[in-house]
Design a protein around this motif. Sequence first.
Motif, PDB file in Angstrom:
ATOM      1  N   MET A   1       0.852  -1.182   0.000  1.00 26.78           N
ATOM      2  CA  MET A   1       0.000   0.000   0.000  1.00 26.78           C
ATOM      3  C   MET A   1       0.892   1.237   0.000  1.00 26.78           C
ATOM      4  O   MET A   1       1.795   1.352   0.816  1.00 26.78           O
ATOM      5  N   THR A   2       0.613   2.172  -0.898  1.00 27.31           N
ATOM      6  CA  THR A   2       1.430   3.380  -1.021  1.00 27.31           C
ATOM      7  C   THR A   2       1.162   4.329   0.147  1.00 27.31           C
ATOM      8  O   THR A   2       0.177   4.180   0.876  1.00 27.31           O
ATOM      9  N   ASP A   3       2.031   5.321   0.282  1.00 28.86           N
ATOM     10  CA  ASP A   3       1.873   6.306   1.365  1.00 28.86           C
ATOM     11  C   ASP A   3       0.568   7.090   1.201  1.00 28.86           C
ATOM     12  O   ASP A   3      -0.082   7.414   2.193  1.00 28.86           O
ATOM     13  N   ILE A   4       0.204   7.386  -0.028  1.00 29.75           N
ATOM     14  CA  ILE A   4      -1.045   8.122  -0.289  1.00 29.75           C
ATOM     15  C   ILE A   4      -2.244   7.299   0.178  1.00 29.75           C
ATOM     16  O   ILE A   4      -3.149   7.817   0.829  1.00 29.75           O
ATOM     17  N   LEU A   5      -2.205   6.002  -0.123  1.00 32.10           N
ATOM     18  CA  LEU A   5      -3.310   5.132   0.302  1.00 32.10           C
ATOM     19  C   LEU A   5      -3.323   4.952   1.816  1.00 32.10           C
ATOM     20  O   LEU A   5      -4.401   4.901   2.418  1.00 32.10           O
ATOM     21  N   LYS A   6      -2.139   4.855   2.429  1.00 36.46           N
ATOM     22  CA  LYS A   6      -2.075   4.738   3.888  1.00 36.46           C
ATOM     23  C   LYS A   6      -2.656   5.981   4.549  1.00 36.46           C
ATOM     24  O   LYS A   6      -3.380   5.893   5.540  1.00 36.46           O
ATOM     25  N   ASP A   7      -2.345   7.145   3.981  1.00 33.79           N
ATOM     26  CA  ASP A   7      -2.877   8.401   4.507  1.00 33.79           C
ATOM     27  C   ASP A   7      -4.403   8.453   4.328  1.00 33.79           C
ATOM     28  O   ASP A   7      -5.127   8.849   5.248  1.00 33.79           O
ATOM     29  N   ALA A   8      -4.873   8.023   3.160  1.00 29.85           N
ATOM     30  CA  ALA A   8      -6.317   7.996   2.895  1.00 29.85           C
ATOM     31  C   ALA A   8      -7.017   7.019   3.845  1.00 29.85           C
ATOM     32  O   ALA A   8      -8.099   7.314   4.363  1.00 29.85           O
ATOM     33  N   LEU A   9      -6.378   5.883   4.101  1.00 25.13           N
ATOM     34  CA  LEU A   9      -6.937   4.892   5.022  1.00 25.13           C
ATOM     35  C   LEU A   9      -7.023   5.475   6.431  1.00 25.13           C
ATOM     36  O   LEU A   9      -8.041   5.320   7.116  1.00 25.13           O
TER      37      LEU A   9
END
Length: 152
Positions: A1-9
């Motif tokens: 999971m990318t950093d952008i997706l981790k932040d969105a999560l």
Amino acid sequence: MTDILKDALRKAAMFCAYQERTQQEVRDRLKEWGVWGDDAEEVIAELIQQNYLNEERFAKSFAGGKFRVKGWGKRKIKQHLQQRGITGYNLNEALKEIEPDDYRQTLVDLLDRKRRSLNDANPLVIKQKLIRFAMSRGYESDLIFAVLGADD
């Protein structure tokens, strides 16, 4: 999971922790944050797995709250849940949360309160206004007539 997706999560988890949400509400919020398509579905799947997102829990909470706090009938609750994308099993389970005796008593109480606020000499006009009021609150016509018929 990318950093952008981790932040969105992380942001979506906080969004869901604040109050119960539907998948569609989360999907819309993710789109505002620039996350859509497969990435959005991955975040939603993770929220479901971590139990931040549960549509049955949302539906039960929504139905119970609208019934207890606002005195809504089942028809109005069902309509609003369907507008939020809740259907089938989750919708039926939510409506089962409302006890029939409580449901009828809430309608009786609403009609009594409304009747006290009406000033009209004609009992037919009052009955008509009470029927319209109860229907606008989402109660079923057969129950309304049964309750009003019992009062006459």
